[in-house]
Design a protein around this motif. Structure first.
Motif, PDB file in Angstrom:
ATOM      1  N   GLU A  71     -38.491  37.850  25.758  1.00 39.15           N
ATOM      2  CA  GLU A  71     -37.145  38.908  26.332  1.00 39.15           C
ATOM      3  C   GLU A  71     -36.221  37.415  26.567  1.00 39.15           C
ATOM      4  O   GLU A  71     -34.677  38.220  26.473  1.00 39.15           O
ATOM      5  CB  GLU A  71     -38.169  39.520  27.149  1.00 39.15           C
ATOM      6  CG  GLU A  71     -37.099  40.635  27.807  1.00 39.15           C
ATOM      7  CD  GLU A  71     -37.336  41.754  28.058  1.00 39.15           C
ATOM      8  OE1 GLU A  71     -39.082  41.277  28.723  1.00 39.15           O
ATOM      9  OE2 GLU A  71     -37.274  43.042  27.922  1.00 39.15           O
ATOM     10  N   GLU A  72     -36.196  36.944  27.032  1.00 38.13           N
ATOM     11  CA  GLU A  72     -35.736  35.537  27.312  1.00 38.13           C
ATOM     12  C   GLU A  72     -35.044  35.451  26.156  1.00 38.13           C
ATOM     13  O   GLU A  72     -33.617  35.605  26.167  1.00 38.13           O
ATOM     14  CB  GLU A  72     -35.733  34.629  27.917  1.00 38.13           C
ATOM     15  CG  GLU A  72     -35.426  34.422  30.206  1.00 38.13           C
ATOM     16  CD  GLU A  72     -36.056  33.431  30.940  1.00 38.13           C
ATOM     17  OE1 GLU A  72     -35.606  32.369  29.938  1.00 38.13           O
ATOM     18  OE2 GLU A  72     -36.730  33.617  31.291  1.00 38.13           O
TER      19      GLU A  72
ATOM     20  N   SER B   7     -41.911  37.523  28.648  1.00 40.97           N
ATOM     21  CA  SER B   7     -40.258  36.986  29.284  1.00 40.97           C
ATOM     22  C   SER B   7     -39.870  36.114  28.651  1.00 40.97           C
ATOM     23  O   SER B   7     -38.606  36.626  28.360  1.00 40.97           O
ATOM     24  CB  SER B   7     -41.258  36.515  30.884  1.00 40.97           C
ATOM     25  OG  SER B   7     -40.188  35.616  31.108  1.00 40.97           O
TER      26      SER B   7
ATOM     27  N   TYR C 174     -34.280  36.888  23.056  1.00 43.59           N
ATOM     28  CA  TYR C 174     -33.949  37.829  22.344  1.00 43.59           C
ATOM     29  C   TYR C 174     -32.331  38.055  23.200  1.00 43.59           C
ATOM     30  O   TYR C 174     -31.878  38.489  22.747  1.00 43.59           O
ATOM     31  CB  TYR C 174     -35.072  39.099  22.452  1.00 43.59           C
ATOM     32  CG  TYR C 174     -34.602  40.537  22.896  1.00 43.59           C
ATOM     33  CD1 TYR C 174     -33.390  40.661  21.243  1.00 43.59           C
ATOM     34  CD2 TYR C 174     -34.005  40.959  23.626  1.00 43.59           C
ATOM     35  CE1 TYR C 174     -32.792  41.984  21.120  1.00 43.59           C
ATOM     36  CE2 TYR C 174     -33.301  42.555  23.214  1.00 43.59           C
ATOM     37  CZ  TYR C 174     -32.798  42.179  22.257  1.00 43.59           C
ATOM     38  OH  TYR C 174     -31.814  43.884  21.847  1.00 43.59           O
ATOM     39  N   ARG C 175     -32.214  37.692  24.523  1.00 45.12           N
ATOM     40  CA  ARG C 175     -31.640  38.420  25.751  1.00 45.12           C
ATOM     41  C   ARG C 175     -30.179  37.277  24.900  1.00 45.12           C
ATOM     42  O   ARG C 175     -28.815  37.393  24.725  1.00 45.12           O
ATOM     43  CB  ARG C 175     -31.319  38.201  27.416  1.00 45.12           C
ATOM     44  CG  ARG C 175     -32.132  39.247  27.377  1.00 45.12           C
ATOM     45  CD  ARG C 175     -31.925  40.329  27.412  1.00 45.12           C
ATOM     46  NE  ARG C 175     -32.745  41.992  27.658  1.00 45.12           N
ATOM     47  CZ  ARG C 175     -33.289  42.968  26.936  1.00 45.12           C
ATOM     48  NH1 ARG C 175     -32.464  43.416  26.614  1.00 45.12           N
ATOM     49  NH2 ARG C 175     -34.021  43.732  27.457  1.00 45.12           N
ATOM     50  N   SER C 176     -30.595  36.293  24.652  1.00 40.99           N
ATOM     51  CA  SER C 176     -29.648  34.686  24.816  1.00 40.99           C
ATOM     52  C   SER C 176     -29.144  35.320  22.893  1.00 40.99           C
ATOM     53  O   SER C 176     -28.139  34.529  23.070  1.00 40.99           O
ATOM     54  CB  SER C 176     -30.269  33.817  24.589  1.00 40.99           C
ATOM     55  OG  SER C 176     -31.151  33.471  23.394  1.00 40.99           O
TER      56      SER C 176
ATOM     57  N   GLN D 243     -32.171  47.786  22.321  1.00 39.81           N
ATOM     58  CA  GLN D 243     -31.731  48.182  23.214  1.00 39.81           C
ATOM     59  C   GLN D 243     -32.149  49.855  23.631  1.00 39.81           C
ATOM     60  O   GLN D 243     -33.436  49.984  24.635  1.00 39.81           O
ATOM     61  CB  GLN D 243     -29.885  48.462  24.184  1.00 39.81           C
ATOM     62  CG  GLN D 243     -29.502  47.062  23.938  1.00 39.81           C
ATOM     63  CD  GLN D 243     -28.371  46.890  24.523  1.00 39.81           C
ATOM     64  OE1 GLN D 243     -27.543  47.650  23.777  1.00 39.81           O
ATOM     65  NE2 GLN D 243     -27.585  46.155  24.808  1.00 39.81           N
TER      66      GLN D 243
ATOM     67  N   GLU E 143     -29.105  38.097  21.531  1.00 35.23           N
ATOM     68  CA  GLU E 143     -28.380  39.789  21.684  1.00 35.23           C
ATOM     69  C   GLU E 143     -27.008  40.477  21.166  1.00 35.23           C
ATOM     70  O   GLU E 143     -26.918  40.484  20.481  1.00 35.23           O
ATOM     71  CB  GLU E 143     -28.561  40.356  22.983  1.00 35.23           C
ATOM     72  CG  GLU E 143     -28.763  41.704  22.786  1.00 35.23           C
ATOM     73  CD  GLU E 143     -29.139  42.591  24.168  1.00 35.23           C
ATOM     74  OE1 GLU E 143     -28.710  42.148  25.145  1.00 35.23           O
ATOM     75  OE2 GLU E 143     -29.900  43.298  24.501  1.00 35.23           O
ATOM     76  N   SER E 144     -26.289  38.982  21.961  1.00 38.84           N
ATOM     77  CA  SER E 144     -24.766  39.230  21.627  1.00 38.84           C
ATOM     78  C   SER E 144     -24.457  39.191  19.898  1.00 38.84           C
ATOM     79  O   SER E 144     -23.558  39.270  20.082  1.00 38.84           O
ATOM     80  CB  SER E 144     -24.131  37.936  22.314  1.00 38.84           C
ATOM     81  OG  SER E 144     -24.452  37.061  22.028  1.00 38.84           O
TER      82      SER E 144
ATOM     83  N   LYS F 212     -28.073  46.586  17.989  1.00 31.41           N
ATOM     84  CA  LYS F 212     -28.477  45.557  18.902  1.00 31.41           C
ATOM     85  C   LYS F 212     -28.697  47.204  19.866  1.00 31.41           C
ATOM     86  O   LYS F 212     -29.558  46.699  20.870  1.00 31.41           O
ATOM     87  CB  LYS F 212     -27.340  44.645  19.901  1.00 31.41           C
ATOM     88  CG  LYS F 212     -27.310  44.816  21.191  1.00 31.41           C
ATOM     89  CD  LYS F 212     -25.619  43.224  21.224  1.00 31.41           C
ATOM     90  CE  LYS F 212     -24.960  44.388  22.814  1.00 31.41           C
ATOM     91  NZ  LYS F 212     -24.343  43.763  22.853  1.00 31.41           N
TER      92      LYS F 212
END
Lengths: 300, 234
Positions: free
Chosen positions: B165-166, B162, B168-170, B184, B172-173, B180
């Protein structure tokens, strides 16, 4: 007096002269600044060098040839992207040749990052290719290993004799006439194996399909697995193999007459499984799909 | 499975437990005649034994795998960061792009945890099934699910994944839109696999195929997240 002003009037204005001159000077400069850059280089190498290439985006083609040389021709979309090539050792036949793409301007993004490269390399060369985005095509190589990585590009490897490792997140992977060990992994891409003579072949994709056409080598081991895709294996009627096909939610369809080992819903919870031998069972074939179908049929 | 459970008698279960106790020793080369004897009588245990022997046979014939270059690079980066090693950079490495190493030890931790997870998830499948069978025989099928050990990864692994993943999400943009999208799609595909296989494992603890897919999906997800973090937007 009267003429002077006329003459003066007829004389070209300084501004009208300087503008075309300026354009003549600036235009090539602008074209040079925005046009593609090119790298063409030849390195003398040992017969079996290691070739590395790291690229951000673009199409990579690598072909084995008989010379102990690496010839590279790379074109970049922008002059603010360059491809560097270097040989180790710096003098004498190189044991290792490294190519890498560098973005000189951090503002360069998207297609401007592209560099398309064509490399002719010694047939005995080993490869390590990382192309983040874009296709990689490798042909006629007999080196010890060839490792190809891409995030989203299609990978095609034809007539590769060494240990071949191909990985792509979303790109399809196509392996044609491989004869060495093969490991092909994708997450959402499809895998295609055409006429391999490899004795050890593994293909794994999470949601792509797998197609295997050709034959199995005696004492070979073939492991194909997908989570939600289908697996289709098309081999000649003379193929000799021991089949272990399993799926939890899909179906196993087999058109060969197998000597059954067991053919029933397994006590281990497999939805459908098929274990059997065709001819003398020289090769081991392991096919698994969680929710896709597994089909094995003879070629015509 | 329930039919099979109902057909299993108490003496057979005792023999199966005895088989299990001797199995590890037998596979390590110990003299365990009872293991072979029981496998001849019990088709279920015969399958288990055959599978394990096949794994043992195949693993003996596997070539020595070279760990991925990324693993060495990460270990080296951590050792260098801690000042334990400091090596001069060879001339040829100046040509290579400097890799963006993982910003944290999460990927390494996740991979180590995954190895443990895989071991615990795959090996005790038989004992979990036995427990299910025992419960089915004694307390009814309704108790089976409650008595079975959790199928998913342990807390440490869940937390590490997790965190990855966090992270990565931060970032991702900052990824290229096409890259991307590829990540996804891949993560969605793996999450679907994890979700479905977890559900299957809960419903059928003896479903080794679902377990194998689950383990592989977790491993692949950790690798995908690690590679996304490695790209670092460029």
């Amino acid at each position: 007096m009267d003429k002077s002003p006329k003459i003066l009037h007829r004389m070209p204005d300084v501004r009208t002269i300087s503008l075309p001159c300026l354009l003549l000077v600036i235009t090539p400069a602008i074209l040079l600044a925005v046009g593609p850059a090119r790298l063409e280089k030849t390195f003398d190498t040992k017969p079996d060098p290691q070739i590395s290439l790291t690229n951000l985006r673009g199409h990579i083609v690598i072909r084995g040839w008989e010379r102990s040389q690496v010839h590279a021709l790379c074109l970049t979309a922008s002059p603010r992207v360059e491809v560097e090539g270097s040989a180790m050792p710096a003098t004498g036949p190189a044991e290792r040749v490294v190519f890498s793409t560098r973005v000189l301007d951090p503002l360069v993004r998207g297609n401007d990052e592209s560099a398309d490269c064509n490399l002719d390399v010694p047939a005995e060369a080993s490869l390590e290719i990382r192309n983040r985005q874009g296709s990689v095509q490798v042909e006629h190589l007999q080196g010890q290993h060839a490792s190809i990585d891409s995030a989203d590009g299609r990978i095609v490897a034809t007539d590769v004799a060494g240990h071949l490792t191909a990985r792509s997140l979303g790109g399809d992977i196509e392996i044609v006439r491989s004869s060495g060990r093969v490991e092909a992994n994708s997450i959402t891409g499809n895998l295609t194996f055409t006429e391999p003579t490899s004795k050890n072949l593994r293909g794994n994709t999470n949601s792509g399909h797998i197609l295997y056409t050709g034959n199995f080598e005696s004492s070979g081991e073939y492991i194909l697995s997908t989570y939600s895709g289908d697996i289709e294996v098309v081999v000649p009627p003379s193929a000799s193999f021991e089949l272990n096909a399993k799926t939890v939610k899909g179906k196993v369809e087999n058109a060969f007459k197998l000597q059954p080992k067991r053919h029933a819903p397994s006590s281990l919870g497999y939805g459908n499984s098929l274990f059997g031998t065709h001819n003398t069972g020289n090769a081991t074939v392991d096919l698994t799909s969680f929710s896709g179908h597994v089909r094995v049929r003879p070629s015509h | 499975m329930s039919d099979q459970d109902n057909e299993t008698t108490v003496p057979e279960r005792a023999a199966c437990r005895e088989f299990e106790r001797g199995l590890a020793s037998y596979l390590e080369g110990g003299a365990e005649p009872s293991v072979l004897a029981h496998a001849k009588q019990c088709p279920y245990c015969a399958v288990i034994l055959a599978d394990l022997e096949q794994i043992r046979f195949v693993s003996h014939h596997l070539p020595q795998e070279e760990p991925p270059a990324r693993l060495w690079a990460n270990i080296r980066a951590h050792l260098e960061a801690e000042g334990i090693i400091r090596e001069p950079v060879p001339a040829w490495r100046r040509w290579l792009p400097r890799p963006a190493f993982f910003p944290s030890s999460a990927p390494l931790g996740a991979l180590a945890a995954l190895a443990l997870f895989a071991a615990t998830l795959l090996v005790p499948g038989r004992s979990m099934e036995n427990r299910s069978r025992l419960n089915a025989g004694t307390a009814g099928g309704g108790m089976v699910a409650a008595s079975v050990a959790p199928i998913g990864p342990d807390e440490n692994l869940t937390r590490t994944l997790s965190e990855m993943e966090e992270a990565y999400r931060s970032r991702e943009s900052s990824l290229e839109p096409t890259i991307k999208a590829a990540y996804q799609r891949s993560l969605a595909s793996l999450d679907a696999c994890i979700h479905e296989c977890s559900r299957h494992c809960e419903m059928e603890p003896g479903n080794t195929l679902a377990r194998q897919y689950l383990v592989r999906a977790y491993q692949t997800k950790a690798e995908v997240l690690a590679s996304a973090l490695e790209y670092g937007g460029r």
